[in-house]
Design a protein around this motif. Structure first.
Motif, PDB file in Angstrom:
ATOM      1  N   VAL A 108      -2.381   9.603  -7.634  1.00  0.00           N
ATOM      2  CA  VAL A 108      -1.688   8.328  -7.450  1.00  0.00           C
ATOM      3  C   VAL A 108      -0.562   8.459  -6.431  1.00  0.00           C
ATOM      4  CG1 VAL A 108      -0.272   6.571  -8.625  1.00  0.00           C
ATOM      5  CG2 VAL A 108      -2.294   7.509  -9.748  1.00  0.00           C
ATOM      6  N   LEU A 109      -0.036   9.679  -6.264  1.00  0.00           N
ATOM      7  CA  LEU A 109       1.040   9.901  -5.287  1.00  0.00           C
ATOM      8  C   LEU A 109       0.607   9.541  -3.870  1.00  0.00           C
ATOM      9  CD1 LEU A 109       2.443  13.348  -6.531  1.00  0.00           C
ATOM     10  CD2 LEU A 109       3.648  11.148  -6.544  1.00  0.00           C
ATOM     11  N   ILE A 110      -0.668   9.684  -3.576  1.00  0.00           N
ATOM     12  CA  ILE A 110      -1.144   9.431  -2.212  1.00  0.00           C
ATOM     13  C   ILE A 110      -0.972   7.959  -1.821  1.00  0.00           C
ATOM     14  CG2 ILE A 110      -3.136   9.509  -0.653  1.00  0.00           C
ATOM     15  CD1 ILE A 110      -4.081  11.991  -2.192  1.00  0.00           C
ATOM     16  N   PRO A 111      -1.494   6.996  -2.596  1.00  0.00           N
ATOM     17  CA  PRO A 111      -1.252   5.597  -2.210  1.00  0.00           C
ATOM     18  C   PRO A 111       0.209   5.174  -2.316  1.00  0.00           C
ATOM     19  CG  PRO A 111      -2.440   5.709  -4.294  1.00  0.00           C
ATOM     20  CD  PRO A 111      -2.443   7.084  -3.719  1.00  0.00           C
ATOM     21  N   CYS A 113       3.035   7.069  -1.897  1.00  0.00           N
ATOM     22  CA  CYS A 113       3.828   7.601  -0.776  1.00  0.00           C
ATOM     23  C   CYS A 113       3.332   7.078   0.572  1.00  0.00           C
ATOM     24  CB  CYS A 113       3.814   9.130  -0.801  1.00  0.00           C
ATOM     25  SG  CYS A 113       4.697   9.826  -2.217  1.00  0.00           S
ATOM     26  N   SER A 114       2.041   6.783   0.665  1.00  0.00           N
ATOM     27  CA  SER A 114       1.515   6.185   1.900  1.00  0.00           C
ATOM     28  C   SER A 114       2.114   4.797   2.110  1.00  0.00           C
ATOM     29  CB  SER A 114      -0.012   6.086   1.833  1.00  0.00           C
ATOM     30  OG  SER A 114      -0.603   7.367   1.808  1.00  0.00           O
ATOM     31  N   SER A 115       2.258   4.037   1.036  1.00  0.00           N
ATOM     32  CA  SER A 115       2.856   2.700   1.132  1.00  0.00           C
ATOM     33  C   SER A 115       4.305   2.782   1.596  1.00  0.00           C
ATOM     34  CB  SER A 115       2.783   1.986  -0.221  1.00  0.00           C
ATOM     35  OG  SER A 115       1.450   1.836  -0.639  1.00  0.00           O
ATOM     36  N   ILE A 116       5.043   3.737   1.025  1.00  0.00           N
ATOM     37  CA  ILE A 116       6.443   3.931   1.434  1.00  0.00           C
ATOM     38  C   ILE A 116       6.504   4.343   2.899  1.00  0.00           C
ATOM     39  CG2 ILE A 116       8.528   5.315   1.049  1.00  0.00           C
ATOM     40  CD1 ILE A 116       7.634   5.552  -1.898  1.00  0.00           C
ATOM     41  N   ARG A 117       5.629   5.254   3.297  1.00  0.00           N
ATOM     42  CA  ARG A 117       5.587   5.733   4.692  1.00  0.00           C
ATOM     43  C   ARG A 117       5.347   4.581   5.663  1.00  0.00           C
ATOM     44  NH1 ARG A 117       5.690   6.558   9.209  1.00  0.00           N
ATOM     45  NH2 ARG A 117       4.864   8.229  10.497  1.00  0.00           N
ATOM     46  N   LEU A 118       4.398   3.723   5.351  1.00  0.00           N
ATOM     47  CA  LEU A 118       4.064   2.611   6.235  1.00  0.00           C
ATOM     48  C   LEU A 118       5.188   1.585   6.299  1.00  0.00           C
ATOM     49  CD1 LEU A 118       0.347   2.326   5.144  1.00  0.00           C
ATOM     50  CD2 LEU A 118       1.118   2.814   7.475  1.00  0.00           C
ATOM     51  N   ILE A 177      -1.341  20.815  -5.938  1.00  0.00           N
ATOM     52  CA  ILE A 177      -0.157  21.255  -5.176  1.00  0.00           C
ATOM     53  C   ILE A 177      -0.184  20.658  -3.775  1.00  0.00           C
ATOM     54  CG2 ILE A 177       0.972  23.264  -4.121  1.00  0.00           C
ATOM     55  CD1 ILE A 177       0.046  24.861  -6.627  1.00  0.00           C
ATOM     56  N   LEU A 178      -1.359  20.657  -3.146  1.00  0.00           N
ATOM     57  CA  LEU A 178      -1.490  20.063  -1.812  1.00  0.00           C
ATOM     58  C   LEU A 178      -1.189  18.563  -1.843  1.00  0.00           C
ATOM     59  CD1 LEU A 178      -4.743  21.831  -0.545  1.00  0.00           C
ATOM     60  CD2 LEU A 178      -2.429  22.146   0.358  1.00  0.00           C
ATOM     61  N   THR A 179      -1.627  17.900  -2.904  1.00  0.00           N
ATOM     62  CA  THR A 179      -1.370  16.461  -3.047  1.00  0.00           C
ATOM     63  C   THR A 179       0.125  16.185  -3.136  1.00  0.00           C
ATOM     64  OG1 THR A 179      -3.490  16.123  -4.185  1.00  0.00           O
ATOM     65  CG2 THR A 179      -1.791  14.436  -4.493  1.00  0.00           C
ATOM     66  N   ILE A 180       0.822  16.970  -3.938  1.00  0.00           N
ATOM     67  CA  ILE A 180       2.273  16.800  -4.082  1.00  0.00           C
ATOM     68  C   ILE A 180       2.984  17.105  -2.773  1.00  0.00           C
ATOM     69  CG2 ILE A 180       4.339  17.669  -5.266  1.00  0.00           C
ATOM     70  CD1 ILE A 180       2.495  18.244  -7.693  1.00  0.00           C
ATOM     71  N   PHE A 181       2.587  18.207  -2.125  1.00  0.00           N
ATOM     72  CA  PHE A 181       3.240  18.624  -0.886  1.00  0.00           C
ATOM     73  C   PHE A 181       3.031  17.616   0.235  1.00  0.00           C
ATOM     74  CE2 PHE A 181       2.926  21.108   3.158  1.00  0.00           C
ATOM     75  CZ  PHE A 181       4.283  21.397   3.272  1.00  0.00           C
ATOM     76  N   PHE A 182       1.797  17.172   0.420  1.00  0.00           N
ATOM     77  CA  PHE A 182       1.521  16.221   1.498  1.00  0.00           C
ATOM     78  C   PHE A 182       2.120  14.848   1.207  1.00  0.00           C
ATOM     79  CE2 PHE A 182      -1.191  19.435   3.123  1.00  0.00           C
ATOM     80  CZ  PHE A 182      -1.455  19.118   4.442  1.00  0.00           C
ATOM     81  N   SER A 183       2.210  14.478  -0.052  1.00  0.00           N
ATOM     82  CA  SER A 183       2.863  13.213  -0.402  1.00  0.00           C
ATOM     83  C   SER A 183       4.347  13.273  -0.049  1.00  0.00           C
ATOM     84  CB  SER A 183       2.682  12.920  -1.897  1.00  0.00           C
ATOM     85  OG  SER A 183       1.315  12.725  -2.202  1.00  0.00           O
ATOM     86  N   TYR A 184       4.941  14.448  -0.250  1.00  0.00           N
ATOM     87  CA  TYR A 184       6.332  14.629   0.162  1.00  0.00           C
ATOM     88  C   TYR A 184       6.469  14.519   1.683  1.00  0.00           C
ATOM     89  CZ  TYR A 184      10.435  17.140   1.773  1.00  0.00           C
ATOM     90  OH  TYR A 184      11.572  17.496   2.457  1.00  0.00           O
ATOM     91  N   LEU A 185       5.519  15.118   2.416  1.00  0.00           N
ATOM     92  CA  LEU A 185       5.577  15.063   3.886  1.00  0.00           C
ATOM     93  C   LEU A 185       5.497  13.626   4.397  1.00  0.00           C
ATOM     94  CD1 LEU A 185       3.313  18.049   5.048  1.00  0.00           C
ATOM     95  CD2 LEU A 185       5.807  17.934   5.008  1.00  0.00           C
TER      96      LEU A 185
END
Length: 245
Positions: A108-111, A113-118, A177-185
């Motif tokens: 769920v972090l992906i959508p 954090c992507s929304s925040i990024r956009l 771990i990759l999901t958390i890390f990339f969501s942070y990026l």
């Protein structure tokens, strides 16, 4: 209606359609084609911005449509794909936490954090030349490549055996771990270079040329499996050239 001014918006809608199709394919269990449609969405995302500039058809409507489409294609769609990947990995695990089916919900972090990024991108005037935070298409393509690596093993030509990558991405904890890390990026203040060439000289575009050459080498060596390595190379090169960004 000015047809020329609506060409970029049409391409943006094609991006959105690809994202919706990707989500539908995951729900039908066809995760490989779902991943492919994220890459097709990436092509339309590139074309809509390029056509808007060439046709001088940039508009506030187009900007909003682009962000809304990207949330679906590069946020929700890869999030559902990773939920599926993690669910499959957890089903075969003996770990209690994984058997409780909690770990897949990190996707769920992906959508989110992507929304925040956009949203930040639309408001941040510092990102006219380079990026601050990992761009959502790059993040989406990184995660979309995982099911391709897992499901197309043995059917992809590459100069280097891919068994180690299959083992790596089959591990639910690694993917989490990759999901958390990339969501942070996505939401970080890390500066990353864009692929916008204002001139073609080496000095001004050194990092871009190095990245392109490295990407070609990785594709030759690893085929489709090079995609996550190319995204990783993009991040590390950006870190190495922070003073120039």
């Amino acid at each position: 209606m000015n047809l020329k001014s609506n060409i970029p918006n049409f391409l943006t809608m094609c991006n959105l359609v690809c994202g919706v199709v990707s989500i539908t394919l995951v729900l039908e269990g066809n995760i490989v084609m779902a991943a492919v449609f994220i890459f097709i969405a990436g092509i339309f995302d590139y074309l809509d911005g390029t056509s808007a500039k060439l046709l001088k058809a940039q508009s506030l409507l187009g900007k909003e449509l682009d962000s809304l489409s990207d949330v679906v294609s590069f946020g929700v769609a890869p999030g559902i794909i990773i939920f599926h990947v993690l669910s499959a990995s957890c089903a075969e695990s003996s770990n209690i936490l994984e058997q409780m089916h909690i770990i897949p919900y990190f996707a769920v972090l992906i959508p989110v954090c992507s929304s925040i990024r956009l949203a930040k991108f639309n408001l941040d005037i510092r990102q006219e030349v380079n990026f601050i935070g990992l761009p959502t298409p790059g993040n989406a393509m990184f995660f979309a490549s995982i099911p391709l690596i897992l499901h197309l093993q043995g059917r992809m030509f590459s100069l280097i055996p891919l068994d180690f990558m299959v083992t790596f991405f089959s591990n639910a904890r690694v993917v989490t771990i990759l999901t958390i890390f990339f969501s942070y990026l996505l939401v970080s203040e890390l500066r990353l270079f864009s692929m916008k060439f204002k001139t073609m000289d080496w000095q001004s575009n050194r990092v871009r040329y190095i990245f392109l050459m490295l990407a070609v080498v990785l594709l030759v060596l690893f085929s489709i499996s090079a995609i996550p390595l190319i995204i990783a190379a993009y991040i590390f090169l950006s870190l190495g050239f922070q003073k120039n960004l």
